[in-house]
Structure formats: structure tokens, C-alpha cells
Design an enzyme around this catalytic site. Sequence first.
Site, mmCIF file in Angstrom:
data_model
loop_
_atom_site.group_PDB
_atom_site.id
_atom_site.type_symbol
_atom_site.label_atom_id
_atom_site.label_comp_id
_atom_site.label_asym_id
_atom_site.label_seq_id
_atom_site.Cartn_x
_atom_site.Cartn_y
_atom_site.Cartn_z
ATOM 1 C CB SER A 158 -0.741 45.752 80.314
ATOM 2 O OG SER A 158 -0.885 46.970 80.416
ATOM 3 C CG HIS B 101 2.832 47.519 84.089
ATOM 4 N ND1 HIS B 101 2.274 46.712 84.961
ATOM 5 C CD2 HIS B 101 1.834 47.872 82.967
ATOM 6 C CE1 HIS B 101 0.777 46.617 84.369
ATOM 7 N NE2 HIS B 101 0.763 47.368 83.274
ATOM 8 C CD GLU C 51 3.579 44.623 87.791
ATOM 9 O OE1 GLU C 51 3.628 43.634 88.415
ATOM 10 O OE2 GLU C 51 3.369 44.842 86.896
ATOM 11 C CG ASN D 44 -2.105 42.929 84.589
ATOM 12 O OD1 ASN D 44 -2.944 43.254 85.313
ATOM 13 N ND2 ASN D 44 -1.554 43.589 83.746
HETATM 14 N N1 LIG Z 1 -5.186 51.621 80.546
HETATM 15 C C1 LIG Z 1 -4.544 51.096 81.461
HETATM 16 O O1 LIG Z 1 -5.167 50.906 82.510
HETATM 17 C C2 LIG Z 1 -3.017 50.592 81.516
HETATM 18 C C3 LIG Z 1 -2.296 50.287 82.488
HETATM 19 C C4 LIG Z 1 -0.924 49.982 82.384
HETATM 20 C C5 LIG Z 1 -0.346 49.894 81.301
HETATM 21 N N2 LIG Z 1 -1.084 50.096 80.072
HETATM 22 C C6 LIG Z 1 -0.178 50.163 78.683
HETATM 23 O O2 LIG Z 1 -0.260 51.558 78.374
HETATM 24 C C7 LIG Z 1 -0.105 51.747 76.945
HETATM 25 C C8 LIG Z 1 -0.953 52.603 76.624
HETATM 26 O O3 LIG Z 1 -2.280 52.149 77.173
HETATM 27 P P1 LIG Z 1 -3.407 53.420 77.266
HETATM 28 O O4 LIG Z 1 -4.548 52.784 77.941
HETATM 29 O O5 LIG Z 1 -2.965 54.770 77.664
HETATM 30 O O6 LIG Z 1 -3.881 53.573 75.671
HETATM 31 P P2 LIG Z 1 -4.733 54.577 74.855
HETATM 32 O O7 LIG Z 1 -5.538 54.043 73.802
HETATM 33 O O8 LIG Z 1 -5.305 55.562 75.832
HETATM 34 O O9 LIG Z 1 -3.602 55.738 74.393
HETATM 35 C C9 LIG Z 1 -2.534 55.284 73.414
HETATM 36 C C10 LIG Z 1 -2.191 56.513 72.706
HETATM 37 O O10 LIG Z 1 -0.975 56.198 71.784
HETATM 38 C C11 LIG Z 1 -1.293 56.847 70.869
HETATM 39 N N3 LIG Z 1 -0.593 56.473 69.491
HETATM 40 C C12 LIG Z 1 -0.872 55.648 68.854
HETATM 41 N N4 LIG Z 1 0.209 55.428 67.718
HETATM 42 C C13 LIG Z 1 0.894 56.535 67.987
HETATM 43 C C14 LIG Z 1 2.432 56.601 67.413
HETATM 44 N N5 LIG Z 1 2.759 55.971 66.302
HETATM 45 N N6 LIG Z 1 3.122 57.897 67.883
HETATM 46 C C15 LIG Z 1 2.706 58.381 68.948
HETATM 47 N N7 LIG Z 1 1.637 58.016 69.806
HETATM 48 C C16 LIG Z 1 0.741 57.180 69.276
HETATM 49 C C17 LIG Z 1 -2.822 57.069 70.510
HETATM 50 O O11 LIG Z 1 -3.033 58.247 69.764
HETATM 51 C C18 LIG Z 1 -3.200 57.385 71.781
HETATM 52 O O12 LIG Z 1 -3.389 58.625 72.406
HETATM 53 C C19 LIG Z 1 -0.353 50.019 76.370
HETATM 54 O O13 LIG Z 1 0.559 49.373 76.201
HETATM 55 C C20 LIG Z 1 -1.264 49.503 77.541
HETATM 56 O O14 LIG Z 1 -0.918 48.181 77.699
HETATM 57 C C21 LIG Z 1 -2.439 50.375 79.985
#
Ligand SMILES: NC(=O)c1ccc[n+]([C@@H]2O[C@H](COP(=O)([O-])OP(=O)(O)OC[C@H]3O[C@@H](n4cnc5c(N)ncnc54)[C@H](O)[C@@H]3O)[C@@H](O)[C@H]2O)c1
Length: 410
Positions: A121, A142, A154, A192
Amino acid sequence: MTENMKVAVIGQGTMGAGITEVFAKAGFEVHAVDNSEAALERGRSIVAKSTGRAVSKGKMSEEDQQAVLDRITYFTDTAQAVSDCGLIIEAVFENLELKQSIFKTVDEAAPADAILATNTSSLAITAIAAAVSSPERVVGVHFFNPAPVQTLVEVIRTVFTDDAIVAKLVELLKGLRKSPVVVNDRAGFIVNCLLVPYIGSAIYLYENGFATREEIDKAMVEQAKYPMGPLALADLIGNDVCLAVLEKMYDETKDRVQAPAPILTRLVMANMMGMKTGRGFYTYEGGKPTEDRGPIRRPLQSRGVEIHDRLVGEYLNNCVKMVQSNYASVDNIDTGMAEGCRMPKPFEVLKELTPKRVLEIVEGIYAETGEPGHRPAHLLRQLAEADDQAAAIDELRAATAEAHSSNPRG
Ligand SMILES: NC(=O)c1ccc[n+]([C@@H]2O[C@H](COP(=O)([O-])OP(=O)(O)OC[C@H]3O[C@@H](n4cnc5c(N)ncnc54)[C@H](O)[C@@H]3O)[C@@H](O)[C@H]2O)c1
């Protein structure tokens, strides 16, 4: 895109599990990756629950649900998972070093023609691409939360990205019935970059005693017709996420208007992230705000009547500035904010309020604060001075649609 292409999704948290579901539902074989069996189990249950809800609502048969679940194979070894995949989407924690190290592994292990995408993000996709040996195949994709429901995606290209990769990805996303908007790599992308500073401004008004949190939220729901107020929205998104995006934008622009208000940093220090920790601008019980009085007790001198004009004026000025800087077309901004945030299309609101009125509002804010970030956009002034302001917005829409399709790199 080949029909038999396999897709790998690395990270099975909120976003990764949702993206896994999107592709499995569309008939792709998905390799779902996380770093422990427990994390995979969590991811598996997110997809099972989400598709289970579709079954109980009659939107999916039990056989189809089973077929979706059967198309997903779970891995803890990233290199093994990506070795025969044509598209790899990374959705791990928002940490640059972690993402760079995963991309190095993926770059070495994936087929040479695979697309390597990140769902980040707020990190610079260019910094992720620069860490691998074939940065031309790295792209941002995204998705919004929840990925199975939200249509906007995106697509972000860097200075390295091959245009053919972007075109392939856009086609693929359209086939999933998503609405891809393509932009260059810049902090916040479209949504964003426009949404979070608006939330930041609302927080500033709250902290500076313009109005109570309820007055601010009510103004934006009732007058602007936004689906929720900005302070409730900050609590929903997470104050930590809002802070991270504002800090990235401030780092990149050095515009003091983007600097996070002190109350936001303090809430994050206090672990008051919003709904997910039970307390933020509001206090929550069972997911609903309670009657507490919030982090700031009472405004010194309420200026509640100005809230709508100030927040909408600043936000629309930022939308016009984004077009002026050739970052995005009018259509893409309207699509981004309508599909990504369920907010009214900004350029339609501009037409309704008229550029002249919005210019007046922004000039008032700029006169009061003297902040260069509040200066009215030249383009807003031009639209306000047009004989027919509505026609001038239509012309801008057509001209930017044309410019961004024939010269996509702007
Ligand atoms: N949550 C949102 O609303 C949202 C929206 C758009 C984008 N994002 C982006 O998406 C990404 C993930 O966000 P999220 O909210 O799903 O996070 P989250 O914390 O729910 O999930 C992250 C996952 O990554 C895993 N992980 C960590 N290290 C790892 C590795 N080395 N190998 C494999 N898996 C690994 C963790 O175990 C976890 O399950 C981030 O970059 C965030 O900025 C989030």
C-alpha cells in the site's frame, strides 16, 4: 494470459487470503504461501469462511465452493511454490526488507516470463524492483479490502516495468471483473494519496478544536454523502495504517499539510489503532462505538459549519492537482474514489459545487493558513474562469482520458 497459468500468492493474511480466493474462484490453480503451518491454516479458514458465507447466501453451490477450495494448494516453501507459476503476487507484512528478500527468492525461482507483483500500500515499488535481477517484470497490483468484493485494483508501473507486462495484467484483471487503473509509482497511488490526506485534515480540525468528532463525521456523512465520517474511517482503516501512509507522503512531498497531526501519532503510540484494538478516536464494544468522550474532550470554539466546505474544498483541490501533475486522468480518479471508497465521484461533485465556489473555499483556507500545500491548483483557477465551467470539466475529462491512453507513462 495462458488459461492454464498458475498463480502464487505469498502471504495468507487478510489480503493474501482474499486474493487467493479471487483467483481460485476465477478457475486458476493457486499456490498459497505463508511462513508457517499455523499461518496457512489461518489463511485456509479465511477462504473457507468467506466462500461459506457465499454458499449460505445462495450465491455459490457447495460443489462450487469445494472446487474453489480444491484449486488451492498450500506451501511454506516460497521457491517451490512459485517454480511453475506465471503470476506471483506478494502480500506479506508491509516491510521493505522483507518484501525485497521475498522478491529475490521469487526472481530466482519463478519462470523467466512470470509477472512478479506486490500488493504493497505504501512502499515504493521501485525499491522492491531495484532489488531483483529482472526489475522489468515487477509491478504493483494494489487490491482493496476485502479483495473478493472490491472491484478496484490499482496497477502500478515503475520506471523499469515492461509495458507488455502491464497490458497483460490489465487484461487478466478485467477478466476477473475487476476495474484496473494504471498509474506510475508515487506515494499513495491514486486512492490513498487522496483519501488519507483528507482523513489527516479531518484529524487536524478535530485536534485544533474546530468541532467534536461527531460533528465532523456527521458533516461528511450528511452533507458530503460519504459512506462514513473521516474519524470513524480512520478507526476502521487503522490509525497505524493512516499514520504510515501520511508519513510516506510527507517524506516524499515535504509538504507540511501532509504531516500527521500529533494526536494521530499519540494514538498510535498508545496502541489506540481504532476498531482492531477497541479504541481510537472512538471506543468500541462488540465492533460498535460506545458513548465515551474520546481523546479530546471538547472544542474550545466550535466551527462545525465550516467542516464540510473545508474538507471537501481541500480534497477537490488535491484531485485537481493530481490531474494537473499528469499523474492520473479525471476518469481514473473518479473510478478510484467511487469504487475504492464508495465516495461520490470527485469531478462530478466539483461540477455540482462549481469550480468557482471550490476556488473560493480553497482561497479562504490558503489565506488563513499560508501553507503552500493549501494553494489553489492553477487548473482549478482555469476551470473557475471558464465561461462554461461544467463544459470545461467535460473537456478536461476527455483530454486526460486521451492523454493517459495514448501516452500512458505521462
Ligand atoms: N489490509 C488492508 O486493508 C490492505 C489493503 C491493501 C493492501 N494491503 C497490503 O497488503 C499487504 C498485506 O497486508 P495484510 O493486511 O494482508 O497483512 P496481514 O498481517 O493480515 O498478513 C500478512 C501475512 O504475511 C505473512 N508473512 C510474513 N512473512 C512472510 C514470509 N516471509 N513468507 C510468507 N508469508 C509471510 C504473515 O504470516 C501473514 O499471514 C501489505 O503490504 C499491506 O500494505 C493491505
